[in-house]
Design a protein around this motif. Structure first.
Motif, PDB file in Angstrom:
ATOM      1  N   ALA A 153     -47.222  10.694  78.962  1.00 10.27           N
ATOM      2  CA  ALA A 153     -47.593  12.113  79.562  1.00 10.27           C
ATOM      3  C   ALA A 153     -46.587  13.133  78.930  1.00 10.27           C
ATOM      4  CB  ALA A 153     -47.141  12.011  80.984  1.00 10.27           C
ATOM      5  N   PRO A 170     -45.316  16.623  80.263  1.00 11.37           N
ATOM      6  CA  PRO A 170     -45.647  17.381  81.231  1.00 11.37           C
ATOM      7  C   PRO A 170     -45.676  19.128  81.096  1.00 11.37           C
ATOM      8  CG  PRO A 170     -44.214  15.633  81.687  1.00 11.37           C
ATOM      9  CD  PRO A 170     -44.439  15.676  80.363  1.00 11.37           C
ATOM     10  N   ARG A 181     -46.829  17.764  91.912  1.00 11.51           N
ATOM     11  CA  ARG A 181     -47.063  16.860  90.656  1.00 11.51           C
ATOM     12  C   ARG A 181     -46.113  15.877  90.774  1.00 11.51           C
ATOM     13  NH1 ARG A 181     -48.929  20.013  85.725  1.00 11.51           N
ATOM     14  NH2 ARG A 181     -50.971  20.433  87.289  1.00 11.51           N
ATOM     15  N   THR A 201     -45.109  12.716  88.006  1.00 17.50           N
ATOM     16  CA  THR A 201     -45.470  11.767  86.962  1.00 17.50           C
ATOM     17  C   THR A 201     -44.795  10.886  86.780  1.00 17.50           C
ATOM     18  OG1 THR A 201     -46.028  13.921  85.801  1.00 17.50           O
ATOM     19  CG2 THR A 201     -45.591  11.718  84.329  1.00 17.50           C
ATOM     20  N   ILE A 248     -43.021   9.009  80.325  1.00 15.64           N
ATOM     21  CA  ILE A 248     -42.629  10.184  79.444  1.00 15.64           C
ATOM     22  C   ILE A 248     -41.544  10.020  78.472  1.00 15.64           C
ATOM     23  CG2 ILE A 248     -41.941  12.667  79.683  1.00 15.64           C
ATOM     24  CD1 ILE A 248     -42.402  12.295  82.703  1.00 15.64           C
ATOM     25  N   GLU A 275     -48.740   8.045  84.528  1.00 20.71           N
ATOM     26  CA  GLU A 275     -49.899   8.211  85.410  1.00 20.71           C
ATOM     27  C   GLU A 275     -49.254   9.437  85.994  1.00 20.71           C
ATOM     28  OE1 GLU A 275     -52.569   6.804  89.102  1.00 20.71           O
ATOM     29  OE2 GLU A 275     -50.920   5.309  88.346  1.00 20.71           O
ATOM     30  N   VAL A 276     -50.353  10.705  86.208  1.00 16.36           N
ATOM     31  CA  VAL A 276     -49.769  11.999  86.954  1.00 16.36           C
ATOM     32  C   VAL A 276     -50.627  11.969  88.215  1.00 16.36           C
ATOM     33  CG1 VAL A 276     -49.924  14.344  86.314  1.00 16.36           C
ATOM     34  CG2 VAL A 276     -49.722  13.092  84.772  1.00 16.36           C
TER      35      VAL A 276
END
Length: 339
Positions: free
Chosen positions: A65, A67, A77, A79, A121, A332-333
């Protein structure tokens, strides 16, 4: 239990303070709960031979991800980085939970549980981090290398329970640390407050410091809703879930562990299973759950996908829609719906 007072008595290397309803002067404890298994129990488990082998490496279904710098308004949100490490973005605040970017969660560099999937991330892709929550001092939650890297990057505020500050300062002596006890409330910028709540767990960094630093859960009250974050817990007959609902009323999001739970005779007091996690979701009145503590480091006996299969069955049995309890994979977000 042994008292920390008096000449010649053992002393706590992390925290010295008055006794309370969860601290006896030397060690912290779960009121009305159970302690961790004995060293003999640990050996019995390790030699039982019930561990399912995990694949290694694992490829996440989600790409790494990248962000946004911030989210605002009613957005919330989450993540997934991996295990209990998540980036939570809300009300212009960027927060990391129990950040671990290291390859192993162990006091040793070359042995101990190894990451099977890369962080969701990349460290260099993190947005500016304002706040770090460290729930307790086990190596899969308190990673000194990662905390030192975050400090070198931008000096975020670290919130952690009693005694963990001593451990962190050994690696990050100039860190800004807010040290908290159960029942404390602190203010954070942007109209956010944090309440520090009990969870049923324990702590240790080695063989001689069991329960000498505190563990905790956190409730964040924000302009976009409340979040209940639990890094690790045993179910404890749902007592802490009931108490947090009575105190706070309910949550837009709960961040709950549901993995690393087998064998039950050894893990029941410290790690809830998927059935218990779903019951906890209902007891604390959470509209949605971000599920964690699975499919990153093999800490216990169950197979890598068993927690998700068991969670599916538990959600069906409790009549909870699957999209309300999200087992988050690396990268995954989850944009939490407004409730």
């Amino acid at each position: 239990m042994t008292s920390a007072s008096g000449s010649g008595k053992k002393k706590n290397p992390y925290y010295q303070g008055p006794a309370s309803d969860h601290f006896d002067g030397l060690r912290f404890f779960n009121p009305g709960g159970v302690g961790p298994g004995s060293p003999l129990d640990l050996l019995k488990w390790q030699f039982a031979g019930g561990r399912v082998r995990w694949p290694n490496p694992v490829i996440s279904a989600f790409p790494s991800a990248k962000p946004d710098r911030h989210v605002f308004g009613d957005q919330m949100r989450v993540t997934m980085v991996g295990h209990a490490s998540m980036l939570v973005q809300i009300a212009g605040l960027n927060m990391l939970t129990d950040p671990v970017w290291s390859e192993r969660v162990s006091p040793f560099r070359s042995i101990g549980p190894k990451r099977v999937v890369p962080p969701g991330i990349r460290f260099e892709d993190l947005p500016p981090i304002d706040l770090v929550l460290v729930s307790h001092n086990h190596y899969d939650h308190l990673d000194l290398v990662t905390l030192a890297s975050l400090q070198a990057r931008q000096r975020p505020k670290i919130v952690t329970p009693l005694g963990n500050d001593t451990i962190i300062r050994r690696a990050v002596p100039d860190a800004e640390i807010v040290v908290v006890d159960w029942g404390d409330r602190i203010a954070v910028n942007g109209g956010v407050t944090i309440d520090v709540e009990p969870c049923h767990h324990w702590s240790a960094r080695g063989m001689g410091d069991r329960r000498m630093a505190l563990w905790a859960a956190f409730v964040l009250t924000t302009p976009a809703g409340r979040i209940y974050h639990v890094g690790d817990t045993g179910f404890h007959d749902g007592i802490n879930y009931e108490a947090v609902r009575q105190k706070h009323g309910g949550f837009r999001l709960a961040i709950l562990p549901f993995g690393a739970y087998e064998p039950r005779w050894f893990m029941k007091g410290q790690h809830q299973n998927p059935v218990e996690a779903v019951k906890g979701m209902k007891l604390c009145n959470a509209a949605y759950v971000a599920g964690h503590h699975f499919a990153t480091f093999q800490l216990t006996d169950e197979g890598i996908d068993e927690p998700v299969h068991a969670l599916d069955a538990a959600l069906k049995a409790e009549g909870v829609e699957p999209d309300r309890f999200r087992p988050l994979r690396a990268g995954e977000v989850f944009d939490v719906p407004v409730v």
